[in-house]
Scaffold this motif. Structure first.
Motif, PDB file in Angstrom:
ATOM      1  N   TYR A 180      -4.317   9.261   2.102  1.00 43.35           N
ATOM      2  CA  TYR A 180      -4.248  10.194   0.981  1.00 43.35           C
ATOM      3  C   TYR A 180      -5.640  10.468   0.412  1.00 43.35           C
ATOM      4  CZ  TYR A 180       0.660   8.723   1.072  1.00 43.35           C
ATOM      5  OH  TYR A 180       1.951   8.422   1.466  1.00 43.35           O
ATOM      6  N   SER A 181      -5.909  11.745   0.138  1.00 45.05           N
ATOM      7  CA  SER A 181      -7.133  12.167  -0.576  1.00 45.05           C
ATOM      8  C   SER A 181      -8.379  11.511   0.001  1.00 45.05           C
ATOM      9  CB  SER A 181      -7.013  11.830  -2.065  1.00 45.05           C
ATOM     10  OG  SER A 181      -5.901  12.474  -2.635  1.00 45.05           O
ATOM     11  N   LEU A 182      -8.611  11.749   1.288  1.00 42.14           N
ATOM     12  CA  LEU A 182      -9.749  11.163   1.981  1.00 42.14           C
ATOM     13  C   LEU A 182     -10.607  12.282   2.569  1.00 42.14           C
ATOM     14  CD1 LEU A 182     -10.574   8.170   2.475  1.00 42.14           C
ATOM     15  CD2 LEU A 182      -9.691   8.428   4.794  1.00 42.14           C
ATOM     16  N   ARG A 183     -11.932  12.141   2.446  1.00 39.90           N
ATOM     17  CA  ARG A 183     -12.811  13.124   3.071  1.00 39.90           C
ATOM     18  C   ARG A 183     -12.727  12.977   4.600  1.00 39.90           C
ATOM     19  NH1 ARG A 183     -18.021  11.729   1.955  1.00 39.90           N
ATOM     20  NH2 ARG A 183     -17.418   9.881   0.784  1.00 39.90           N
TER      21      ARG A 183
ATOM     22  N   ASN B 236      -4.887   3.665   0.678  1.00 41.44           N
ATOM     23  CA  ASN B 236      -5.307   3.798   2.076  1.00 41.44           C
ATOM     24  C   ASN B 236      -5.809   2.446   2.572  1.00 41.44           C
ATOM     25  OD1 ASN B 236      -4.837   6.615   1.952  1.00 41.44           O
ATOM     26  ND2 ASN B 236      -6.869   6.948   1.096  1.00 41.44           N
ATOM     27  N   VAL B 237      -5.094   1.864   3.531  1.00 36.36           N
ATOM     28  CA  VAL B 237      -5.475   0.572   4.102  1.00 36.36           C
ATOM     29  C   VAL B 237      -5.776   0.768   5.586  1.00 36.36           C
ATOM     30  CG1 VAL B 237      -4.696  -1.754   4.673  1.00 36.36           C
ATOM     31  CG2 VAL B 237      -4.161  -0.778   2.443  1.00 36.36           C
ATOM     32  N   TRP B 238      -6.868   0.147   6.069  1.00 36.42           N
ATOM     33  CA  TRP B 238      -7.257   0.252   7.466  1.00 36.42           C
ATOM     34  C   TRP B 238      -7.458  -1.150   8.017  1.00 36.42           C
ATOM     35  CZ3 TRP B 238      -6.177   3.078  11.123  1.00 36.42           C
ATOM     36  CH2 TRP B 238      -6.992   3.417  12.206  1.00 36.42           C
ATOM     37  N   LEU B 239      -6.628  -1.515   9.004  1.00 36.07           N
ATOM     38  CA  LEU B 239      -6.627  -2.863   9.566  1.00 36.07           C
ATOM     39  C   LEU B 239      -7.491  -2.922  10.816  1.00 36.07           C
ATOM     40  CD1 LEU B 239      -5.422  -5.749   9.474  1.00 36.07           C
ATOM     41  CD2 LEU B 239      -3.504  -4.879  10.845  1.00 36.07           C
ATOM     42  N   ASP B 240      -8.328  -3.940  10.895  1.00 32.99           N
ATOM     43  CA  ASP B 240      -9.190  -4.197  12.050  1.00 32.99           C
ATOM     44  C   ASP B 240      -8.329  -4.284  13.317  1.00 32.99           C
ATOM     45  OD1 ASP B 240     -11.013  -5.120  13.891  1.00 32.99           O
ATOM     46  OD2 ASP B 240     -11.636  -6.877  12.731  1.00 32.99           O
TER      47      ASP B 240
ATOM     48  N   ALA C  12       0.806  -1.215   0.000  1.00 30.87           N
ATOM     49  CA  ALA C  12       0.000   0.000   0.000  1.00 30.87           C
ATOM     50  C   ALA C  12       0.842   1.269   0.000  1.00 30.87           C
ATOM     51  CB  ALA C  12      -0.932  -0.004   1.215  1.00 30.87           C
ATOM     52  N   GLY C  13       1.977   1.249   0.705  1.00 34.63           N
ATOM     53  CA  GLY C  13       2.798   2.454   0.811  1.00 34.63           C
ATOM     54  C   GLY C  13       3.258   2.999  -0.527  1.00 34.63           C
ATOM     55  N   PRO C  14       3.987   2.198  -1.336  1.00 33.29           N
ATOM     56  CA  PRO C  14       4.447   2.705  -2.627  1.00 33.29           C
ATOM     57  C   PRO C  14       3.302   3.090  -3.565  1.00 33.29           C
ATOM     58  CG  PRO C  14       5.666   0.735  -2.004  1.00 33.29           C
ATOM     59  CD  PRO C  14       4.533   0.862  -1.042  1.00 33.29           C
ATOM     60  N   ALA C  15       2.158   2.388  -3.472  1.00 38.21           N
ATOM     61  CA  ALA C  15       1.022   2.673  -4.356  1.00 38.21           C
ATOM     62  C   ALA C  15       0.107   3.762  -3.814  1.00 38.21           C
ATOM     63  CB  ALA C  15       0.211   1.394  -4.574  1.00 38.21           C
ATOM     64  N   LYS C  16       0.375   4.236  -2.590  1.00 40.13           N
ATOM     65  CA  LYS C  16      -0.454   5.253  -1.928  1.00 40.13           C
ATOM     66  C   LYS C  16      -1.925   4.799  -1.815  1.00 40.13           C
ATOM     67  CE  LYS C  16       2.388   9.308  -2.922  1.00 40.13           C
ATOM     68  NZ  LYS C  16       2.419  10.681  -3.464  1.00 40.13           N
TER      69      LYS C  16
ATOM     70  N   ASN D  45      -5.174  15.010   2.895  1.00 37.14           N
ATOM     71  CA  ASN D  45      -4.265  13.998   3.439  1.00 37.14           C
ATOM     72  C   ASN D  45      -4.340  14.067   4.959  1.00 37.14           C
ATOM     73  OD1 ASN D  45      -3.517  13.422   0.826  1.00 37.14           O
ATOM     74  ND2 ASN D  45      -1.630  14.623   0.915  1.00 37.14           N
ATOM     75  N   ILE D  46      -4.607  12.942   5.594  1.00 37.50           N
ATOM     76  CA  ILE D  46      -4.815  12.895   7.041  1.00 37.50           C
ATOM     77  C   ILE D  46      -3.731  12.023   7.659  1.00 37.50           C
ATOM     78  CG2 ILE D  46      -6.396  12.156   8.867  1.00 37.50           C
ATOM     79  CD1 ILE D  46      -8.684  12.782   6.885  1.00 37.50           C
ATOM     80  N   THR D  47      -3.037  12.569   8.640  1.00 37.96           N
ATOM     81  CA  THR D  47      -1.919  11.851   9.260  1.00 37.96           C
ATOM     82  C   THR D  47      -1.978  11.971  10.775  1.00 37.96           C
ATOM     83  OG1 THR D  47      -0.446  13.779   9.189  1.00 37.96           O
ATOM     84  CG2 THR D  47      -0.469  12.340   7.256  1.00 37.96           C
TER      85      THR D  47
END
Length: 423
Positions: free
Chosen positions: A243-246, A137-141, A131-135, A207-209
């Protein structure tokens, strides 16, 4: 006293002392007539009487028509104003379609060519390596052990299939919605994805960090939640870069880790996560559409389909939506890649501080090869490297990185093998 002047569509006028006396002479003309009752008072100066007398309004045909149309125009303006006033408080009807089930940019990335091999790597790290190189957004349970060993099926040919393979190796499921991929328990990913798809807020993507060891409450604030929001249960989360998330979607993802839903009232905090039985979303049309509809119908017999604006509008259950997304992303056509020339000196690369493994992954994909790292070379591939090269070939770049990481490289027509350096 009063006098009646009746104007009909032919311009004739009649006088009558009362409506009753006029009715026998002009039967059933009400739909075409406009009655104007004018009441005027005139006092004569004869000196013999102070009683008012009737004054008959007489006018030319031209004047009567002007009067008629002026009144019609006034009534039209009044009706328009009344209608506008009545509708002022009503919400405007929107003719726009619902949001796409998956953002176009994410769909393009997930269906891109993938060439790498991942064997027995911690789940979170394995997901991040893709996911990192491809940008993406992954969210793990949060209920899943992020250190669970995960492997990628060597036959995975797209980014979507690679992530799906990693999840399957840990007996997990994935769900895709908007601009995020969720990985975890089946019930959680489907419910969380449905909550994201059901979000209708219109916001600017951002972008949210947040940094390492962030609490859920701090994460919600970083995602745009109000400072007045009720706190979430305590936990410590890894660093995130979406990246690019509402912001509204980011807040849903944070709250969904606790099966909650952010309310519209900040002081009210959160409520149990409940999603509709059916959600509407759009999909691109194409050769996959017929089979995709069949996959949806197999799960939700009440599903509805409608073509609009060169898109397919699907209204069905959250589970059926995931079946549609899986079918679409799995069967999307990809462009045929040309053979890559490993010895053509046309590459410029600058690396300041990156793990050798991450660089190998990106370059192998660019060269059209699958990456396979020998278990004996895994530790060496964690070496941080720095490189600056101009007009170099792919083979030269890979060899420079291998030298810094102290590993050995072997090329085949389909694979890049990274092996331990001989002692």
């Amino acid at each position: 006293m009063s006098s009646s002047v009746v104007v009909n569509y032919q311009g004739a006028d009649h006088r009558a002392n009362s409506d009753a006396s006029y009715a026998p002479a002009r039967p059933r003309q009400a739909p075409l007539e406009l009655k104007i009752r004018i009441c005027t008072f005139h006092f004569s100066n004869t000196g013999t009487s102070s009683k008012p007398s009737l004054v008959t309004l007489r006018s030319s045909r031209k004047q009567r028509f002007r009067c008629f149309f002026a009144i019609i125009l006034s009534l039209s303006v009044w009706c328009s104003a009344t209608t506008a006033s009545a509708q002022a408080g009503r919400p405007a009807k929107s003719s726009t379609l619902p949001r796409p089930a998956v953002a176009a940019s994410l769909a393009a990335t997930l269906t891109a060519d993938f060439r790498a091999a991942i064997v027995n790597k911690p789940l979170r790290d394995a997901l991040q390596s893709i996911a990192g190189p491809a940008k993406v957004n992954v969210w793990l349970d949060r209920q899943i052990d992020p250190a669970s060993p995960a492997s990628c099926d060597p036959n995975s040919s797209t980014v979507f299939q690679a992530i799906q393979s990693l999840a399957s190796s840990c007996a997990l499921q994935i769900a895709v919605a908007d601009n995020v991929v969720l990985v975890g328990r089946e019930s959680w990913v489907v419910q969380s994805a449905a909550a994201v798809m059901n979000d209708t807020q219109t916001q600017v993507e951002a972008n949210i960090t947040w940094p390492e060891l962030t609490t859920p409450t701090q994460a919600a604030t970083a995602a745009g939640a109000s400072d007045q929001s009720a706190p979430l249960p305590h936990d410590l989360w890894p660093a995130v870069c979406w990246y690019s998330l509402r912001p509204s979607v980011a807040q849903i993802l944070v709250a969904a880790q606790f099966d909650k839903w952010p309310t519209n009232v900040p002081a009210a905090g959160y409520e149990p996560l409940v999603v509709p039985l059916a959600i509407a979303a759009t999909y691109p049309t194409g050769t996959h559409a017929v089979d995709m509809q069949a996959a949806v119908k197999a799960i939700d017999t009440n599903a509805k389909f409608k073509s609009a604006d060169k898109k397919l509008l699907v209204t069905c259950s959250p589970t059926a939506h995931q079946a549609a997304i899986n079918h679409w992303l799995t069967n999307s056509q990809r462009p045929v890649l040309r053979p890559f020339d490993l010895d053509k000196p046309n590459l410029t690369l600058t690396i300041e501080h990156a793990r050798a493994e991450a660089v190998f992954t990106q370059l192998a994909a660019a060269a059209g090869r699958k990456l396979l790292i020998d278990p004996g070379a895994q530790q060496a591939c964690q070496t941080m490297i720095a490189l600056s090269a101009k007009n170099s070939s792919m083979r030269q770049l890979i060899e420079q990185i291998a030298t810094q990481a102290d590993v050995r490289i072997e090329w085949t027509d389909t694979q890049l093998d990274v092996k331990p350096s001989p002692k």
